[in-house]
Design an enzyme around this catalytic site. Structure first.
Site, PDB file in Angstrom:
ATOM      1  N   ASP A 193     -39.393   4.714  12.698  1.00  0.00           N
ATOM      2  CA  ASP A 193     -38.115   5.158  13.235  1.00  0.00           C
ATOM      3  C   ASP A 193     -37.816   4.553  14.603  1.00  0.00           C
ATOM      4  O   ASP A 193     -36.651   4.398  14.970  1.00  0.00           O
ATOM      5  CB  ASP A 193     -38.113   6.681  13.390  1.00  0.00           C
ATOM      6  CG  ASP A 193     -38.078   7.414  12.057  1.00  0.00           C
ATOM      7  OD1 ASP A 193     -38.688   6.915  11.103  1.00  0.00           O
ATOM      8  OD2 ASP A 193     -37.462   8.480  11.978  1.00  0.00           O
ATOM      9  N   TYR A 223     -39.553  20.361   5.904  1.00  0.00           N
ATOM     10  CA  TYR A 223     -40.166  21.675   6.077  1.00  0.00           C
ATOM     11  C   TYR A 223     -39.787  22.144   7.489  1.00  0.00           C
ATOM     12  O   TYR A 223     -40.597  22.174   8.398  1.00  0.00           O
ATOM     13  CB  TYR A 223     -41.677  21.594   5.877  1.00  0.00           C
ATOM     14  CG  TYR A 223     -42.034  21.147   4.477  1.00  0.00           C
ATOM     15  CD1 TYR A 223     -42.136  22.074   3.441  1.00  0.00           C
ATOM     16  CD2 TYR A 223     -42.215  19.798   4.175  1.00  0.00           C
ATOM     17  CE1 TYR A 223     -42.434  21.667   2.141  1.00  0.00           C
ATOM     18  CE2 TYR A 223     -42.500  19.381   2.887  1.00  0.00           C
ATOM     19  CZ  TYR A 223     -42.605  20.319   1.872  1.00  0.00           C
ATOM     20  OH  TYR A 223     -42.890  19.913   0.588  1.00  0.00           O
ATOM     21  N   GLY A 239     -36.578  12.529  14.794  1.00  0.00           N
ATOM     22  CA  GLY A 239     -35.563  13.412  15.358  1.00  0.00           C
ATOM     23  C   GLY A 239     -34.509  12.566  16.025  1.00  0.00           C
ATOM     24  O   GLY A 239     -34.827  11.782  16.923  1.00  0.00           O
ATOM     25  N   ALA A 240     -33.265  12.694  15.589  1.00  0.00           N
ATOM     26  CA  ALA A 240     -32.220  11.799  16.071  1.00  0.00           C
ATOM     27  C   ALA A 240     -32.100  11.810  17.587  1.00  0.00           C
ATOM     28  O   ALA A 240     -32.009  10.754  18.229  1.00  0.00           O
ATOM     29  CB  ALA A 240     -30.884  12.182  15.437  1.00  0.00           C
ATOM     30  N   ASP A 281     -29.657   5.847  15.284  1.00  0.00           N
ATOM     31  CA  ASP A 281     -30.059   6.382  16.586  1.00  0.00           C
ATOM     32  C   ASP A 281     -30.181   5.259  17.607  1.00  0.00           C
ATOM     33  O   ASP A 281     -29.791   5.407  18.769  1.00  0.00           O
ATOM     34  CB  ASP A 281     -31.389   7.123  16.472  1.00  0.00           C
ATOM     35  CG  ASP A 281     -31.342   8.260  15.469  1.00  0.00           C
ATOM     36  OD1 ASP A 281     -30.249   8.824  15.259  1.00  0.00           O
ATOM     37  OD2 ASP A 281     -32.391   8.576  14.885  1.00  0.00           O
ATOM     38  N   ALA A 302     -31.937   3.217  12.595  1.00  0.00           N
ATOM     39  CA  ALA A 302     -30.989   2.238  13.123  1.00  0.00           C
ATOM     40  C   ALA A 302     -29.779   2.907  13.774  1.00  0.00           C
ATOM     41  O   ALA A 302     -29.272   2.441  14.799  1.00  0.00           O
ATOM     42  CB  ALA A 302     -30.536   1.291  12.017  1.00  0.00           C
TER      43      ALA A 302
END
Length: 351
Positions: free
Chosen positions: A307, A121, A48-49, A271, A269
């Site tokens: 992430d 999803y 999630g950013a 974020d 990267a």
């Protein structure tokens, strides 16, 4: 130069350095390269950013709060616990008993290549139902910086209206940071270009990639052309991928080349770059150093498979950001470089 201010906490909610609002999802990472159809198993992580930015900032020593909605389910439990484990305030996350927590699966390849696959999803997720009426707005406004992205605007008509409301000019609002984060696959009926342009023009700090500006707005003339489209934000950062980044600010125009990095995975990267730039902004550093801290945080993310990456220690990053132009250009960063607290020779290779 735009810097975040100190505001009184509304309704006695503690003021933090950064509030990040948006959807976080449970991410399933492949255990080996290949098509989604061929990968036999996945490892669970978080994605999630906005929450990524909050986690990196908290790990870098800032106070951060993530505000969002998750389902009243096990995946929601995992997200709240995992994000909270970074030191992020998650006490204002709302649980939705009727809608699920979003999840997604992705391949190991670069998002920019044709081989990269992502299966979301998230339709009908708890976060897609976010509105000003079902969030704790006192907690949202109790930050020196409010960080938003275009991903939230793409989730639903209600989320787009929420972003419009949070970026609307009003007395005493926090410094609003807006990362365009254009994801074409998330937009359906609403025109992405028009929808993203409004909050970008209202924000105090905007981050956008040249590729995003071309896709969303058809602007192909480089940073100056993007500034022509977005003259309103006091600070506009145009990311140019491997070439570097350009910041337009009240003092003029500042450009910093990207670092030479041995890339393990490009996911996260952008974020991390946002977190690095915000961290340096919160500390009142010069624009050049804000860009350099963005590149350093991005390099930390680029050299790990997931992430999120542990950022370099603050004094370590400050030392690298203070290098002269020639030494900055000679930096070669690879996996593990952030764990070296002292001695550039140990984490840097020069030609």
């Amino acid at each position: 130069m735009t810097t975040p201010g100190h505001l009184p906490a509304p309704d006695d909610v503690p003021v933090v350095d950064v509030v990040a609002l948006g959807e976080s999802m449970v991410t399933f990472l492949p255990t080996r390269p290949g098509r989604l159809a061929d990968v036999p198993s996945f490892e669970r992580a978080i994605g999630g950013a906005e929450s990524n930015v909050a986690c990196v900032l908290a790990a870098a020593g800032h106070s951060a709060r993530w505000v969002g909605r998750v389902g009243a389910d096990g995946f929601g439990d995992h997200l709240v616990e995992a994000i909270g484990s970074y030191g992020v305030d998650v006490s204002h996350v709302r649980r939705d008993p009727a809608r699920p927590t979003g999840v997604y699966f992705r391949t190991a390849g670069d998002r920019a290549t044709d081989t990269h696959e992502v299966a979301y999803y998230r339709a009908g997720s708890a976060a897609s139902a976010m509105t000003a009426d079902n969030l704790d707005l006192a907690a949202v406004h109790a930050g020196r910086v409010l960080h938003l992205t275009g991903i939230t605007a793409a989730l639903s008509a209600g989320c787009l209206e929420l972003v419009r409301e949070l970026t609307a000019p009003r007395p005493g609002r926090p410094l609003v940071s807006f990362d365009v984060n254009h994801r074409p696959g998330l937009w359906r009926e609403e025109d992405a270009g028009r929808a993203l342009l409004e909050p970008a023009r209202r924000a105090d700090l905007v981050l956008v990639g040249e590729d995003e500006a071309a896709e969303a707005w058809g602007v192909t003339g480089g940073p100056d052309a993007i500034r022509g489209l977005l003259p309103q934000p006091p600070v506009l950062v145009v990311k140019q991928g491997g070439r570097g980044a350009v910041a337009f600010h009240p003092g003029g125009r500042t450009s910093v080349p990207a670092l030479h990095v041995a890339v393990v995975s490009p996911i996260g990267a952008g974020d991390a770059f946002a977190a690095g730039f915000l961290s340096a902004t919160l500390r009142g550093l010069p624009v050049r150093d804000r860009l350099r801290h963005g590149h350093l945080m991005a390099a930390a993310a680029l050299t790990v498979p997931g992430d999120l990456a542990a950022p370099p220690a603050r004094h370590h990053a400050d030392r690298l950001a203070a290098l002269d132009e020639a030494a900055w250009g000679r930096l070669r960063l690879g996996p593990g470089w952030t764990r070296t607290a002292e001695g550039a020779e140990e984490e840097v290779r020069t030609p």
